[in-house]
Design a protein around this motif. Structure first.
Motif, PDB file in Angstrom:
ATOM      1  N   SER A 120      -2.229 -10.774-139.334  1.00  0.00           N
ATOM      2  CA  SER A 120      -2.634  -9.394-139.616  1.00  0.00           C
ATOM      3  C   SER A 120      -3.273  -8.716-138.405  1.00  0.00           C
ATOM      4  O   SER A 120      -3.354  -7.494-138.355  1.00  0.00           O
ATOM      5  CB  SER A 120      -3.605  -9.359-140.794  1.00  0.00           C
ATOM      6  OG  SER A 120      -4.755 -10.132-140.497  1.00  0.00           O
ATOM      7  N   ARG A 121      -3.732  -9.527-137.436  1.00  0.00           N
ATOM      8  CA  ARG A 121      -4.401  -8.940-136.265  1.00  0.00           C
ATOM      9  C   ARG A 121      -4.250  -9.890-135.089  1.00  0.00           C
ATOM     10  O   ARG A 121      -4.404 -11.107-135.251  1.00  0.00           O
ATOM     11  CB  ARG A 121      -5.876  -8.728-136.601  1.00  0.00           C
ATOM     12  CG  ARG A 121      -6.727  -8.110-135.522  1.00  0.00           C
ATOM     13  CD  ARG A 121      -8.096  -7.751-136.127  1.00  0.00           C
ATOM     14  NE  ARG A 121      -9.058  -7.329-135.135  1.00  0.00           N
ATOM     15  CZ  ARG A 121     -10.042  -8.088-134.657  1.00  0.00           C
ATOM     16  NH1 ARG A 121     -10.189  -9.323-135.090  1.00  0.00           N
ATOM     17  NH2 ARG A 121     -10.886  -7.616-133.771  1.00  0.00           N
ATOM     18  N   LEU A 122      -3.940  -9.308-133.951  1.00  0.00           N
ATOM     19  CA  LEU A 122      -3.840 -10.094-132.721  1.00  0.00           C
ATOM     20  C   LEU A 122      -4.705  -9.413-131.669  1.00  0.00           C
ATOM     21  O   LEU A 122      -4.510  -8.238-131.364  1.00  0.00           O
ATOM     22  CB  LEU A 122      -2.385 -10.147-132.242  1.00  0.00           C
ATOM     23  CG  LEU A 122      -2.104 -10.780-130.883  1.00  0.00           C
ATOM     24  CD1 LEU A 122      -2.405 -12.270-130.896  1.00  0.00           C
ATOM     25  CD2 LEU A 122      -0.648 -10.578-130.479  1.00  0.00           C
ATOM     26  N   VAL A 123      -5.680 -10.148-131.153  1.00  0.00           N
ATOM     27  CA  VAL A 123      -6.559  -9.606-130.109  1.00  0.00           C
ATOM     28  C   VAL A 123      -6.237 -10.354-128.820  1.00  0.00           C
ATOM     29  O   VAL A 123      -6.253 -11.591-128.794  1.00  0.00           O
ATOM     30  CB  VAL A 123      -8.050  -9.771-130.475  1.00  0.00           C
ATOM     31  CG1 VAL A 123      -8.923  -9.046-129.459  1.00  0.00           C
ATOM     32  CG2 VAL A 123      -8.330  -9.233-131.875  1.00  0.00           C
ATOM     33  N   GLU A 124      -5.927  -9.592-127.797  1.00  0.00           N
ATOM     34  CA  GLU A 124      -5.405 -10.167-126.559  1.00  0.00           C
ATOM     35  C   GLU A 124      -6.446 -10.026-125.439  1.00  0.00           C
ATOM     36  O   GLU A 124      -6.587  -8.961-124.836  1.00  0.00           O
ATOM     37  CB  GLU A 124      -4.122  -9.397-126.204  1.00  0.00           C
ATOM     38  CG  GLU A 124      -3.310  -9.967-125.089  1.00  0.00           C
ATOM     39  CD  GLU A 124      -1.995  -9.198-124.889  1.00  0.00           C
ATOM     40  OE1 GLU A 124      -1.883  -8.054-125.354  1.00  0.00           O
ATOM     41  OE2 GLU A 124      -1.098  -9.760-124.257  1.00  0.00           O
ATOM     42  N   TYR A 125      -7.176 -11.101-125.185  1.00  0.00           N
ATOM     43  CA  TYR A 125      -8.137 -11.095-124.074  1.00  0.00           C
ATOM     44  C   TYR A 125      -7.405 -11.535-122.816  1.00  0.00           C
ATOM     45  O   TYR A 125      -6.699 -12.562-122.841  1.00  0.00           O
ATOM     46  CB  TYR A 125      -9.295 -12.059-124.352  1.00  0.00           C
ATOM     47  CG  TYR A 125     -10.340 -11.505-125.281  1.00  0.00           C
ATOM     48  CD1 TYR A 125     -11.506 -10.928-124.795  1.00  0.00           C
ATOM     49  CD2 TYR A 125     -10.157 -11.543-126.656  1.00  0.00           C
ATOM     50  CE1 TYR A 125     -12.475 -10.420-125.654  1.00  0.00           C
ATOM     51  CE2 TYR A 125     -11.113 -11.029-127.526  1.00  0.00           C
ATOM     52  CZ  TYR A 125     -12.262 -10.475-127.006  1.00  0.00           C
ATOM     53  OH  TYR A 125     -13.207  -9.969-127.861  1.00  0.00           O
ATOM     54  N   MET A 126      -7.553 -10.763-121.742  1.00  0.00           N
ATOM     55  CA  MET A 126      -6.882 -11.105-120.488  1.00  0.00           C
ATOM     56  C   MET A 126      -7.615 -10.453-119.332  1.00  0.00           C
ATOM     57  O   MET A 126      -8.645  -9.808-119.530  1.00  0.00           O
ATOM     58  CB  MET A 126      -5.425 -10.639-120.542  1.00  0.00           C
ATOM     59  CG  MET A 126      -5.264  -9.167-120.793  1.00  0.00           C
ATOM     60  SD  MET A 126      -3.523  -8.723-120.983  1.00  0.00           S
ATOM     61  CE  MET A 126      -3.678  -7.150-121.831  1.00  0.00           C
ATOM     62  N   ASP A 127      -7.077 -10.622-118.129  1.00  0.00           N
ATOM     63  CA  ASP A 127      -7.700 -10.070-116.914  1.00  0.00           C
ATOM     64  C   ASP A 127      -7.379  -8.574-116.846  1.00  0.00           C
ATOM     65  O   ASP A 127      -6.318  -8.174-116.361  1.00  0.00           O
ATOM     66  CB  ASP A 127      -7.142 -10.829-115.708  1.00  0.00           C
ATOM     67  CG  ASP A 127      -7.803 -10.434-114.403  1.00  0.00           C
ATOM     68  OD1 ASP A 127      -8.611  -9.469-114.403  1.00  0.00           O
ATOM     69  OD2 ASP A 127      -7.514 -11.083-113.391  1.00  0.00           O
ATOM     70  N   THR A 128      -8.326  -7.757-117.322  1.00  0.00           N
ATOM     71  CA  THR A 128      -8.081  -6.304-117.393  1.00  0.00           C
ATOM     72  C   THR A 128      -7.980  -5.686-115.997  1.00  0.00           C
ATOM     73  O   THR A 128      -7.295  -4.684-115.806  1.00  0.00           O
ATOM     74  CB  THR A 128      -9.198  -5.610-118.183  1.00  0.00           C
ATOM     75  OG1 THR A 128     -10.469  -6.005-117.628  1.00  0.00           O
ATOM     76  CG2 THR A 128      -9.159  -5.994-119.642  1.00  0.00           C
ATOM     77  N   LYS A 129      -8.652  -6.303-115.032  1.00  0.00           N
ATOM     78  CA  LYS A 129      -8.578  -5.782-113.660  1.00  0.00           C
ATOM     79  C   LYS A 129      -7.152  -5.958-113.131  1.00  0.00           C
ATOM     80  O   LYS A 129      -6.595  -5.059-112.487  1.00  0.00           O
ATOM     81  CB  LYS A 129      -9.584  -6.539-112.790  1.00  0.00           C
ATOM     82  CG  LYS A 129      -9.712  -5.966-111.402  1.00  0.00           C
ATOM     83  CD  LYS A 129     -10.694  -6.740-110.574  1.00  0.00           C
ATOM     84  CE  LYS A 129     -10.530  -6.329-109.116  1.00  0.00           C
ATOM     85  NZ  LYS A 129     -10.785  -7.454-108.226  1.00  0.00           N
ATOM     86  N   LEU A 130      -6.545  -7.103-113.440  1.00  0.00           N
ATOM     87  CA  LEU A 130      -5.158  -7.338-113.009  1.00  0.00           C
ATOM     88  C   LEU A 130      -4.215  -6.348-113.693  1.00  0.00           C
ATOM     89  O   LEU A 130      -3.266  -5.861-113.079  1.00  0.00           O
ATOM     90  CB  LEU A 130      -4.745  -8.782-113.339  1.00  0.00           C
ATOM     91  CG  LEU A 130      -3.330  -9.171-112.928  1.00  0.00           C
ATOM     92  CD1 LEU A 130      -3.193  -9.235-111.402  1.00  0.00           C
ATOM     93  CD2 LEU A 130      -2.920 -10.512-113.535  1.00  0.00           C
ATOM     94  N   VAL A 131      -4.475  -6.054-114.963  1.00  0.00           N
ATOM     95  CA  VAL A 131      -3.638  -5.076-115.680  1.00  0.00           C
ATOM     96  C   VAL A 131      -3.641  -3.754-114.918  1.00  0.00           C
ATOM     97  O   VAL A 131      -2.583  -3.182-114.625  1.00  0.00           O
ATOM     98  CB  VAL A 131      -4.159  -4.848-117.123  1.00  0.00           C
ATOM     99  CG1 VAL A 131      -3.425  -3.687-117.784  1.00  0.00           C
ATOM    100  CG2 VAL A 131      -4.018  -6.105-117.965  1.00  0.00           C
TER     101      VAL A 131
END
Lengths: 153, 135
Positions: A120-131
């Motif tokens: 029902s929910r997917l939270v995607e933690y990642m390197d936001t600076k790289l994004v």
């Protein structure tokens, strides 16, 4: 719930998460749809250009942008999963290349919530600076053209 | 069930450790980590990397310098399986320069014999650079 039920549920959730990530990797729309609820929410925490909480058509829209900038997708390698009751964490790394020829190698920690056996929910933690470093410039052009299209004639 | 109580005990270890981390209380933190404790700050920010026992005090020093009042952590969710404890949290802080530093965290802990053996942090790396390495 007995101990066996709990273990079975964790196993089933891990299998569903694996199928979802495989479907995402191969851009398999029906495969993705089979694993998620009708009111599925995708959240990218933080302050990067992809950050926010999206549902339905908004997910399709941002997915369209990501497909443009990462035309060959991101090859995901799943490293570990941890589950309890209706939530699961998946650690994964991704390898990709932008349309500009730059590498896009991410490290992800996904949080998945389940309801009735579906995600029902997917939270995607990642390197936001790289994004922002790799996708930010093209995102701003894409967002501006989208706003332009939305202007009245 | 024995396994469930062990998982609950691991969660409690992480809660106590986080309380002392929030307050940047070095001596109390030391009581709750193993001798080979490592912390990994994931991503390409100025804090990115893996810190072992030798580097950890310098990391705490850098955090304290930039965030002199620590980080108020609100635990949103915590769950566990085997030796892993996952914690989703919201942080609230203000930098020494007066900038808000309200990060969202997903942290993977490994607990061994009642102490935290490792901690892998995922958070908004862009925000880290804005606060810890302003242009």
């Amino acid at each position: 719930m007995t101990g066996n039920d709990i273990e079975g549920s964790a196993r089933a959730h891990k299998a569903a998460a694996t199928r979802l990530f495989e479907a995402m990797g191969s851009l398999d729309g029906p495969g993705i749809a089979a694993e998620i609820t009708d009111d599925f929410v995708l959240k990218v925490p933080g302050s990067c250009v992809l950050s926010g909480e999206r549902t339905g058509p908004e997910i399709a829209e941002i997915y369209g942008f990501v497909s443009q900038v990462l035309p060959n997708g991101v090859r995901l390698e799943l490293h570990s999963m941890t589950a309890e009751e209706d939530r699961l964490i998946c650690h994964a790394s991704g390898t990709g290349e932008t349309v500009d020829g730059e590498s896009y190698n991410q490290d992800y920690l996904y949080l998945l919530n389940f309801r009735g056996g579906k995600i029902s929910r997917l939270v995607e933690y990642m390197d936001t600076k790289l994004v922002d470093d790799r996708l930010g410039k093209r995102y701003r052009v894409w967002a501006a053209s989208k706003d332009q299209d939305a202007l009245p004639a | 069930m024995k396994e469930e109580s062990s998982l609950d005990a691991n969660k409690q270890v992480v809660r106590t450790f986080l309380k002392h981390m929030s307050a940047m209380n070095g001596p109390e933190i030391a009581k709750w980590i193993t001798d080979d404790f490592t912390v990994a700050s994931k991503g390409s920010s100025v804090l990115g990397g893996v810190y072992g026992p030798a580097e950890f005090p310098a990391l705490v020093g850098r955090l304290t310098e930039t965030l002199p009042n620590g980080v108020e952590l609100r635990i949103i969710d915590m769950f566990a399986e085997r030796d892993a404890v996952l914690c989703e949290a919201q942080g609230t802080a203000t930098s020494a320069a007066g900038k808000p530093y309200n990060n969202e965290y997903l942290i993977l802990f490994r607990v061994r014999n009642g102490r935290v053996a490792s901690m892998v942090e995922y958070m908004d790396t862009k925000l880290i650079d804005e606060v810890f390495a302003p242009a």
